[in-house]
Write a protein that holds these residues in place. Structure first.
Motif, PDB file in Angstrom:
ATOM      1  N   ASN A   9      57.836  83.642  29.151  1.00  0.00           N
ATOM      2  CA  ASN A   9      58.008  84.993  28.596  1.00  0.00           C
ATOM      3  C   ASN A   9      57.047  85.240  27.440  1.00  0.00           C
ATOM      4  OD1 ASN A   9      60.045  85.376  30.458  1.00  0.00           O
ATOM      5  ND2 ASN A   9      61.700  85.179  28.985  1.00  0.00           N
ATOM      6  N   LEU A  10      56.849  84.228  26.613  1.00  0.00           N
ATOM      7  CA  LEU A  10      55.906  84.326  25.506  1.00  0.00           C
ATOM      8  C   LEU A  10      54.496  84.575  26.042  1.00  0.00           C
ATOM      9  CD1 LEU A  10      55.530  84.054  22.426  1.00  0.00           C
ATOM     10  CD2 LEU A  10      55.323  81.600  22.758  1.00  0.00           C
ATOM     11  N   ALA A  11      54.108  83.827  27.058  1.00  0.00           N
ATOM     12  CA  ALA A  11      52.791  84.006  27.683  1.00  0.00           C
ATOM     13  C   ALA A  11      52.679  85.406  28.298  1.00  0.00           C
ATOM     14  CB  ALA A  11      52.557  82.932  28.740  1.00  0.00           C
ATOM     15  N   MET A  12      53.747  85.872  28.946  1.00  0.00           N
ATOM     16  CA  MET A  12      53.761  87.208  29.548  1.00  0.00           C
ATOM     17  C   MET A  12      53.519  88.280  28.475  1.00  0.00           C
ATOM     18  SD  MET A  12      54.500  87.322  32.916  1.00  0.00           S
ATOM     19  CE  MET A  12      55.266  88.939  33.103  1.00  0.00           C
ATOM     20  N   ASN A  13      54.132  88.119  27.308  1.00  0.00           N
ATOM     21  CA  ASN A  13      53.943  89.080  26.215  1.00  0.00           C
ATOM     22  C   ASN A  13      52.499  89.119  25.756  1.00  0.00           C
ATOM     23  OD1 ASN A  13      56.643  89.794  26.246  1.00  0.00           O
ATOM     24  ND2 ASN A  13      57.212  88.390  24.615  1.00  0.00           N
ATOM     25  N   VAL A  14      51.880  87.940  25.628  1.00  0.00           N
ATOM     26  CA  VAL A  14      50.482  87.848  25.191  1.00  0.00           C
ATOM     27  C   VAL A  14      49.571  88.555  26.197  1.00  0.00           C
ATOM     28  CG1 VAL A  14      48.552  86.239  24.819  1.00  0.00           C
ATOM     29  CG2 VAL A  14      50.802  85.732  23.859  1.00  0.00           C
ATOM     30  N   VAL A  15      49.754  88.246  27.475  1.00  0.00           N
ATOM     31  CA  VAL A  15      48.899  88.817  28.519  1.00  0.00           C
ATOM     32  C   VAL A  15      49.183  90.312  28.704  1.00  0.00           C
ATOM     33  CG1 VAL A  15      48.231  88.675  30.954  1.00  0.00           C
ATOM     34  CG2 VAL A  15      48.677  86.577  29.647  1.00  0.00           C
ATOM     35  N   GLY A  16      50.445  90.701  28.646  1.00  0.00           N
ATOM     36  CA  GLY A  16      50.799  92.117  28.757  1.00  0.00           C
ATOM     37  C   GLY A  16      50.144  92.943  27.668  1.00  0.00           C
ATOM     38  N   LYS A  17      50.153  92.438  26.444  1.00  0.00           N
ATOM     39  CA  LYS A  17      49.512  93.130  25.313  1.00  0.00           C
ATOM     40  C   LYS A  17      48.004  93.230  25.552  1.00  0.00           C
ATOM     41  CE  LYS A  17      49.300  94.359  20.763  1.00  0.00           C
ATOM     42  NZ  LYS A  17      48.249  95.359  20.884  1.00  0.00           N
ATOM     43  N   ASP A  18      47.396  92.146  26.058  1.00  0.00           N
ATOM     44  CA  ASP A  18      45.965  92.141  26.352  1.00  0.00           C
ATOM     45  C   ASP A  18      45.637  93.205  27.407  1.00  0.00           C
ATOM     46  OD1 ASP A  18      43.270  91.249  26.210  1.00  0.00           O
ATOM     47  OD2 ASP A  18      43.595  89.882  27.896  1.00  0.00           O
ATOM     48  N   LEU A  19      46.434  93.252  28.473  1.00  0.00           N
ATOM     49  CA  LEU A  19      46.200  94.248  29.524  1.00  0.00           C
ATOM     50  C   LEU A  19      46.326  95.674  28.975  1.00  0.00           C
ATOM     51  CD1 LEU A  19      48.106  92.536  32.476  1.00  0.00           C
ATOM     52  CD2 LEU A  19      45.639  92.953  32.355  1.00  0.00           C
ATOM     53  N   GLU A  20      47.332  95.907  28.135  1.00  0.00           N
ATOM     54  CA  GLU A  20      47.494  97.225  27.502  1.00  0.00           C
ATOM     55  C   GLU A  20      46.276  97.561  26.652  1.00  0.00           C
ATOM     56  OE1 GLU A  20      51.126  97.199  25.249  1.00  0.00           O
ATOM     57  OE2 GLU A  20      52.348  97.679  26.996  1.00  0.00           O
ATOM     58  N   ASP A  21      45.837  96.584  25.845  1.00  0.00           N
ATOM     59  CA  ASP A  21      44.672  96.795  24.977  1.00  0.00           C
ATOM     60  C   ASP A  21      43.411  97.096  25.792  1.00  0.00           C
ATOM     61  OD1 ASP A  21      46.319  96.336  22.814  1.00  0.00           O
ATOM     62  OD2 ASP A  21      45.545  94.318  22.388  1.00  0.00           O
ATOM     63  N   LEU A  22      43.350  96.538  27.015  1.00  0.00           N
ATOM     64  CA  LEU A  22      42.192  96.767  27.886  1.00  0.00           C
ATOM     65  C   LEU A  22      42.314  98.086  28.657  1.00  0.00           C
ATOM     66  CD1 LEU A  22      41.751  93.141  29.286  1.00  0.00           C
ATOM     67  CD2 LEU A  22      40.196  94.332  27.719  1.00  0.00           C
ATOM     68  N   GLY A  23      43.435  98.782  28.474  1.00  0.00           N
ATOM     69  CA  GLY A  23      43.609 100.089  29.093  1.00  0.00           C
ATOM     70  C   GLY A  23      44.274 100.092  30.460  1.00  0.00           C
ATOM     71  N   TYR A  24      44.902  98.992  30.837  1.00  0.00           N
ATOM     72  CA  TYR A  24      45.589  98.932  32.133  1.00  0.00           C
ATOM     73  C   TYR A  24      46.959  99.582  32.069  1.00  0.00           C
ATOM     74  CZ  TYR A  24      42.102  95.808  34.129  1.00  0.00           C
ATOM     75  OH  TYR A  24      40.935  95.286  34.620  1.00  0.00           O
ATOM     76  N   GLU A  25      47.375 100.156  33.195  1.00  0.00           N
ATOM     77  CA  GLU A  25      48.732 100.663  33.363  1.00  0.00           C
ATOM     78  C   GLU A  25      49.444  99.729  34.336  1.00  0.00           C
ATOM     79  OE1 GLU A  25      49.163 104.827  34.313  1.00  0.00           O
ATOM     80  OE2 GLU A  25      47.229 105.236  33.364  1.00  0.00           O
ATOM     81  N   PHE A  26      50.690  99.414  34.035  1.00  0.00           N
ATOM     82  CA  PHE A  26      51.441  98.480  34.876  1.00  0.00           C
ATOM     83  C   PHE A  26      52.075  99.197  36.060  1.00  0.00           C
ATOM     84  CE2 PHE A  26      51.718  96.740  30.499  1.00  0.00           C
ATOM     85  CZ  PHE A  26      50.926  95.618  30.716  1.00  0.00           C
ATOM     86  N   LEU A  27      51.870  98.636  37.246  1.00  0.00           N
ATOM     87  CA  LEU A  27      52.519  99.132  38.458  1.00  0.00           C
ATOM     88  C   LEU A  27      53.745  98.282  38.760  1.00  0.00           C
ATOM     89  CD1 LEU A  27      49.377  99.708  40.706  1.00  0.00           C
ATOM     90  CD2 LEU A  27      50.623 101.385  39.341  1.00  0.00           C
ATOM     91  N   ALA A  28      53.633  96.976  38.476  1.00  0.00           N
ATOM     92  CA  ALA A  28      54.750  96.058  38.705  1.00  0.00           C
ATOM     93  C   ALA A  28      54.629  94.889  37.732  1.00  0.00           C
ATOM     94  CB  ALA A  28      54.738  95.535  40.132  1.00  0.00           C
ATOM     95  N   VAL A  29      55.776  94.438  37.232  1.00  0.00           N
ATOM     96  CA  VAL A  29      55.829  93.284  36.339  1.00  0.00           C
ATOM     97  C   VAL A  29      56.937  92.377  36.856  1.00  0.00           C
ATOM     98  CG1 VAL A  29      56.225  92.475  33.982  1.00  0.00           C
ATOM     99  CG2 VAL A  29      55.088  94.670  34.360  1.00  0.00           C
ATOM    100  N   ASN A  30      56.590  91.105  37.052  1.00  0.00           N
ATOM    101  CA  ASN A  30      57.591  90.143  37.492  1.00  0.00           C
ATOM    102  C   ASN A  30      57.561  88.969  36.534  1.00  0.00           C
ATOM    103  OD1 ASN A  30      59.158  88.193  38.751  1.00  0.00           O
ATOM    104  ND2 ASN A  30      58.689  89.052  40.763  1.00  0.00           N
TER     105      ASN A  30
END
Length: 119
Positions: free
Chosen positions: A11-32
């Protein structure tokens, strides 16, 4: 509290990567958030879809080394969606000593090099 479980580390790793994707301008379609379900993120940016496999990696393992067989399988699946596949390994270690397990009572350090494209 005590030692972090595999799922808490993930979960900690997911938070780090999720924040990175947001910062890069990605929109999430699915998160598992289950480690056993791949990819962990399906996201889009400028009408381009990406599949991202996330792994929490504890010391002494190297967070940029990934399971080639798994990532090729995910990449093959992504191709049918015209999506690119990325690996995101997040190294997590106890800040007092890398040799100690990661504990919720102590600080930790992260080693994240960003998204690695799988070709």
């Amino acid at each position: 509290m005590g030692l972090l479980t595999e799922q808490q580390l993930h979960n900690l790793a997911m938070n780090v990567v999720g924040k990175d994707l947001e910062d890069l301008g990605y929109e999430f379609l699915a998160v598992n958030s289950k480690k056993s379900k791949n990819p962990q993120f399906v996201a889009t940016k400028a009408k381009k879809m990406v599949f991202v496999v996330v792994r929490a990696v504890t010391y002494p393992d190297n967070p940029v080394i990934y399971n080639e067989e798994l990532l090729q399988k995910v990449s093959k699946h992504a191709t049918s969606f015209e999506a690119k596949t990325f690996y995101a390994g997040v190294g997590i270690a106890n800040s007092i000593s890398y040799e100690l397990p990661v504990d919720s009572e102590e600080d930790y350090v992260l080693n994240y090099s960003g998204l690695i494209e799988i070709k």
